[in-house]
Design a protein around this motif. Structure first.
Motif, PDB file in Angstrom:
ATOM      1  N   THR A 410       0.963  -1.300   0.221  1.00 29.03           N
ATOM      2  CA  THR A 410      -0.062   0.164  -0.079  1.00 29.03           C
ATOM      3  C   THR A 410       0.818   1.437   0.214  1.00 29.03           C
ATOM      4  OG1 THR A 410      -1.723  -1.198   1.152  1.00 29.03           O
ATOM      5  CG2 THR A 410      -1.771   1.193   1.240  1.00 29.03           C
ATOM      6  N   LEU A 411       1.793   1.412   0.889  1.00 30.72           N
ATOM      7  CA  LEU A 411       2.545   2.691   1.097  1.00 30.72           C
ATOM      8  C   LEU A 411       4.081   2.598   0.226  1.00 30.72           C
ATOM      9  CD1 LEU A 411       2.027   3.220   5.212  1.00 30.72           C
ATOM     10  CD2 LEU A 411       0.678   4.263   2.998  1.00 30.72           C
ATOM     11  N   GLY A 412       4.452   1.315   0.060  1.00 28.59           N
ATOM     12  CA  GLY A 412       5.457   1.310  -0.921  1.00 28.59           C
ATOM     13  C   GLY A 412       6.901   0.736  -0.093  1.00 28.59           C
ATOM     14  N   HIS A 413       7.886   0.526  -0.901  1.00 31.76           N
ATOM     15  CA  HIS A 413       9.298  -0.215  -0.251  1.00 31.76           C
ATOM     16  C   HIS A 413       9.702   0.705   0.512  1.00 31.76           C
ATOM     17  CE1 HIS A 413       8.869  -3.863  -2.457  1.00 31.76           C
ATOM     18  NE2 HIS A 413       8.551  -3.123  -3.792  1.00 31.76           N
ATOM     19  N   LEU A 414       9.823   2.220   0.394  1.00 34.59           N
ATOM     20  CA  LEU A 414      10.501   3.020   1.379  1.00 34.59           C
ATOM     21  C   LEU A 414       9.770   2.955   2.767  1.00 34.59           C
ATOM     22  CD1 LEU A 414      11.059   6.116  -1.069  1.00 34.59           C
ATOM     23  CD2 LEU A 414      12.772   4.250  -0.588  1.00 34.59           C
ATOM     24  N   VAL A 415       8.604   3.228   2.754  1.00 32.62           N
ATOM     25  CA  VAL A 415       7.997   3.005   4.056  1.00 32.62           C
ATOM     26  C   VAL A 415       8.033   1.685   4.532  1.00 32.62           C
ATOM     27  CG1 VAL A 415       5.534   3.114   5.210  1.00 32.62           C
ATOM     28  CG2 VAL A 415       6.069   4.732   3.406  1.00 32.62           C
ATOM     29  N   GLY A 416       7.968   0.498   3.698  1.00 35.36           N
ATOM     30  CA  GLY A 416       8.183  -0.719   4.351  1.00 35.36           C
ATOM     31  C   GLY A 416       9.683  -0.982   4.977  1.00 35.36           C
ATOM     32  N   ASP A 417      10.557  -0.114   4.339  1.00 35.41           N
ATOM     33  CA  ASP A 417      12.026  -0.388   5.058  1.00 35.41           C
ATOM     34  C   ASP A 417      11.831   0.483   6.209  1.00 35.41           C
ATOM     35  OD1 ASP A 417      12.825  -1.788   2.842  1.00 35.41           O
ATOM     36  OD2 ASP A 417      13.875  -0.138   1.892  1.00 35.41           O
ATOM     37  N   GLN A 418      11.160   1.629   6.224  1.00 34.80           N
ATOM     38  CA  GLN A 418      11.146   2.390   7.471  1.00 34.80           C
ATOM     39  C   GLN A 418      10.422   1.402   8.599  1.00 34.80           C
ATOM     40  OE1 GLN A 418      12.666   5.335   8.213  1.00 34.80           O
ATOM     41  NE2 GLN A 418      11.748   5.144  10.354  1.00 34.80           N
ATOM     42  N   VAL A 419       9.320   0.697   8.261  1.00 37.86           N
ATOM     43  CA  VAL A 419       8.757  -0.099   9.273  1.00 37.86           C
ATOM     44  C   VAL A 419       9.834  -1.109   9.797  1.00 37.86           C
ATOM     45  CG1 VAL A 419       7.051  -1.885   9.498  1.00 37.86           C
ATOM     46  CG2 VAL A 419       6.431  -0.051   8.426  1.00 37.86           C
ATOM     47  N   LEU A 420      10.796  -1.837   9.066  1.00 42.11           N
ATOM     48  CA  LEU A 420      11.585  -2.684   9.549  1.00 42.11           C
ATOM     49  C   LEU A 420      12.673  -1.918   9.969  1.00 42.11           C
ATOM     50  CD1 LEU A 420      11.929  -4.684   6.158  1.00 42.11           C
ATOM     51  CD2 LEU A 420      10.896  -5.454   8.073  1.00 42.11           C
ATOM     52  N   LYS A 421      13.106  -0.873  10.234  1.00 34.17           N
ATOM     53  CA  LYS A 421      14.089   0.023  10.977  1.00 34.17           C
ATOM     54  C   LYS A 421      13.300   0.149  12.271  1.00 34.17           C
ATOM     55  CE  LYS A 421      16.275   2.262   6.927  1.00 34.17           C
ATOM     56  NZ  LYS A 421      16.378   3.636   6.474  1.00 34.17           N
ATOM     57  N   GLU A 422      12.118   0.753  12.298  1.00 38.42           N
ATOM     58  CA  GLU A 422      11.424   0.997  13.669  1.00 38.42           C
ATOM     59  C   GLU A 422      11.317  -0.638  14.379  1.00 38.42           C
ATOM     60  OE1 GLU A 422       8.544   3.607  13.664  1.00 38.42           O
ATOM     61  OE2 GLU A 422       9.259   4.691  12.113  1.00 38.42           O
ATOM     62  N   ILE A 423      10.971  -1.524  13.816  1.00 39.79           N
ATOM     63  CA  ILE A 423      10.801  -2.717  14.483  1.00 39.79           C
ATOM     64  C   ILE A 423      12.034  -3.192  14.990  1.00 39.79           C
ATOM     65  CG2 ILE A 423      10.244  -5.159  14.152  1.00 39.79           C
ATOM     66  CD1 ILE A 423       7.717  -3.521  14.016  1.00 39.79           C
ATOM     67  N   ALA A 424      13.309  -3.101  14.177  1.00 43.84           N
ATOM     68  CA  ALA A 424      14.604  -3.694  14.869  1.00 43.84           C
ATOM     69  C   ALA A 424      14.846  -2.725  16.012  1.00 43.84           C
ATOM     70  CB  ALA A 424      15.687  -3.377  13.556  1.00 43.84           C
TER      71      ALA A 424
END
Length: 540
Positions: A410-424
């Motif tokens: 929905t929001l794209g790979h850039l937001v997906g990468d940001q999600v992974l960073k915040e989870i980490a």
């Protein structure tokens, strides 16, 4: 009398003077050997990091073409032929072009080769092409080759320069075309999805890796033509007639011979040190197309060769520096030797610092900054052995994110990468500094808790992690975590079984409704793991 006074001096001075000269000569050879050994290691790490960058970008390219081919709106159009779906398809392509910034064109062509939907990047200003400007490409090599593929197969053209109206586009635009056929629900072939990948970003990423190195990066195709070199006038010789003779085997024959004898290595010639590795880009699930310059015949091979070249001038400068720092005799020799050693030490520290940075890059997940799969394997094996030797405990958490794909789509790979960073970051915050946090790949993470007091303590940490993840938000979107928990030695005494139990427990969490923590003791020991998936057990 004066002659007698000088006689002992001239008797002993020459042989004694040989001692520091011999010592300085030995020191010079030792330092040069040490420098060259360190340089080989450092350049090898540069090549490894560049390989990882290339692989990551091309894997993303393959993932994007598969996502575009599986687009819901496209599937609806293929099944119904309802033209009302076309604007929705175009909007999806426009969003992908805008967010990715790497595709010059995104197209859907029907089975007759007619462009049905096309989005042009327009140098950062993506736009949907009007119907009147759409073209028929039925006679282009990339259409006929891609259309002939089976479902799921992907074609990728060689990396070359874009051609418009029969001539090279200026300024030169490196390009890779990647496509896959699409089918309706009855299995009828309905055309292809095609993207034009702006490969200059790939070449720039290769240069960024060695920005702090003394080497110059090169990228060659299998015929020895430069795709990237420090001298731009050497590039693209297979497409530019006046550069046809600009090939690696012509300018550096000894280095080229070594590259044809081994897939990777180092070779020291009178033109400098060459470190290299042969790559087969996008080697899984694709076949290479013919070249734009020779559309009737595919290339002999689609291999690339990454090269890091330290020139003879750079090596000679180092040799001269060492030699002149060791020439003076007596006190001057000692003083200059101290200065030379200090200079050499500084240079060596800088090399080792750069080498350490590269080693960290090779063991760190590029998106999140936590341990990658390789590093996690090593640390888990090491901590298991320490726990076994000292009769301690450790807990393994397997974490799979629920709802991540929806955010990514929905929001794209850039937001997906940001999600992974915040989870980490959340995982690291909720764990102690001695615990190990790693990303296995995709939306999967693992945490190794060292010496938890008991299962209840480990479960409490897991619940706290689950709560923290569930509380995060991205543009009103959220993810949750399905967590499996296994304890050593309560549940398993060996690492592979510990991983299996944590993995099984994690899948039990997903089967039970997601967003929960499941203990290995709550799952039957013989319960199969849901789905066939590679785990880090294979590496351990």
């Amino acid at each position: 009398m004066l002659k007698t006074t000088w006689r002992p001096f001239w008797t002993w001075f020459p042989p004694l003077a040989l001692l520091p000269l011999v010592g300085l000569a030995s020191l010079y050879h030792w330092q040069m050997a040490d420098f060259e050994a360190d340089l080989r290691r450092t350049e090898g790490l540069v090549i490894e990091a560049q390989t990882a960058v290339v692989t990551r970008k091309l894997d993303r390219l393959l993932a994007d073409i598969r996502i575009l081919a599986a687009q819901n709106e496209l599937a609806a159009f293929l099944d119904t032929a309802d033209p009302s779906w076309l604007p929705k398809i175009a909007q999806e392509y426009l969003a992908v072009s805008r967010w990715s910034q790497v595709y010059d064109q995104i197209r859907y062509l029907d089975e007759d080769g007619m462009e049905v939907v096309r989005v042009n990047f327009n140098d950062g200003h993506p736009a949907i092409v009007r119907d009147s400007d759409l073209q028929n490409k039925h006679d282009r090599y990339y259409f006929t080759e891609t259309l002939a593929l089976s479902a799921g197969e992907i074609y990728a053209s060689p990396l070359d320069l874009n051609i418009e109206n029969g001539a090279l586009e200026r300024p030169y635009k490196p390009m890779i075309r990647v496509g896959t056929p699409v089918f309706d629900r009855h299995g009828n072939r309905r055309g292809i999805v095609l993207v034009n990948f702006l490969a200059q970003q790939l070449l720039d990423a290769i240069l960024d890796v060695d920005a702090a190195s003394i080497s110059a990066s090169m990228l060659l195709n299998a015929e020895g033509y430069w795709l990237l070199s420090p001298d731009p006038s050497l590039n693209w010789g297979f497409m530019i007639p006046e550069r046809r003779d600009a090939r690696m085997q012509s300018r550096y024959p000894e280095a080229w011979h070594a590259m044809n004898q081994s897939p990777s290595g180092h070779v020291l010639t009178d033109r400098g040190l060459f470190s290299f590795r042969t790559l087969t880009p996008m080697q899984h699930g694709h076949r290479a197309l013919a070249s734009e310059t020779s559309p009737s015949a595919p290339p002999a091979t689609d291999q690339w060769i990454l090269v890091a070249h330290v020139s003879e001038a750079s090596l000679g400068q180092t040799r001269s520096h060492l030699m002149f720092s060791l020439i003076p005799l007596g006190v001057v020799i000692l003083l200059l030797l101290a200065v030379g050693l200090r200079a050499s030490s500084v240079a060596r520290i800088e090399r080792k610092r750069h080498q350490a940075q590269l080693e960290k890059m090779a063991r760190m997940d590029a998106v999140t900054g936590v341990a990658n799969r390789l590093s996690l394997e090593e640390q888990l094996a090491r901590e298991h052995e320490r726990a076994r030797r000292h009769a301690r405990t450790l807990a393994l958490l397997y974490i799979d994110l629920d709802g991540f794909k929806a955010i990514n789509d929905t929001l794209g790979h850039l937001v997906g990468d940001q999600v992974l960073k915040e989870i980490a970051t959340t995982l690291a915050t909720e764990c102690r500094s001695e615990d190990v946090v790693g990303r296995l790949g995709g939306d999967e993470f693992a945490v190794v808790l060292l010496e938890p007091l008991d299962m209840a303590t480990a479960a409490l940490v897991a619940e706290r992690i689950r709560d923290r993840i569930a509380a995060l938000r991205w543009d009103r979107h959220a993810v949750t975590a399905s967590i499996g928990l296994a304890l050593y030695p309560d549940h398993a005494s060996e690492v592979p079984e510990l991983i299996r139990l944590a993995d099984t427990a994690m899948y039990a969490s997903k089967d039970a409704g997601k967003n929960r923590v499941t203990l290995a003791s709550d799952v039957a020991a013989s319960a199969p793991v849901a789905g066939e998936r590679e785990t880090i057990a294979s590496g351990v």
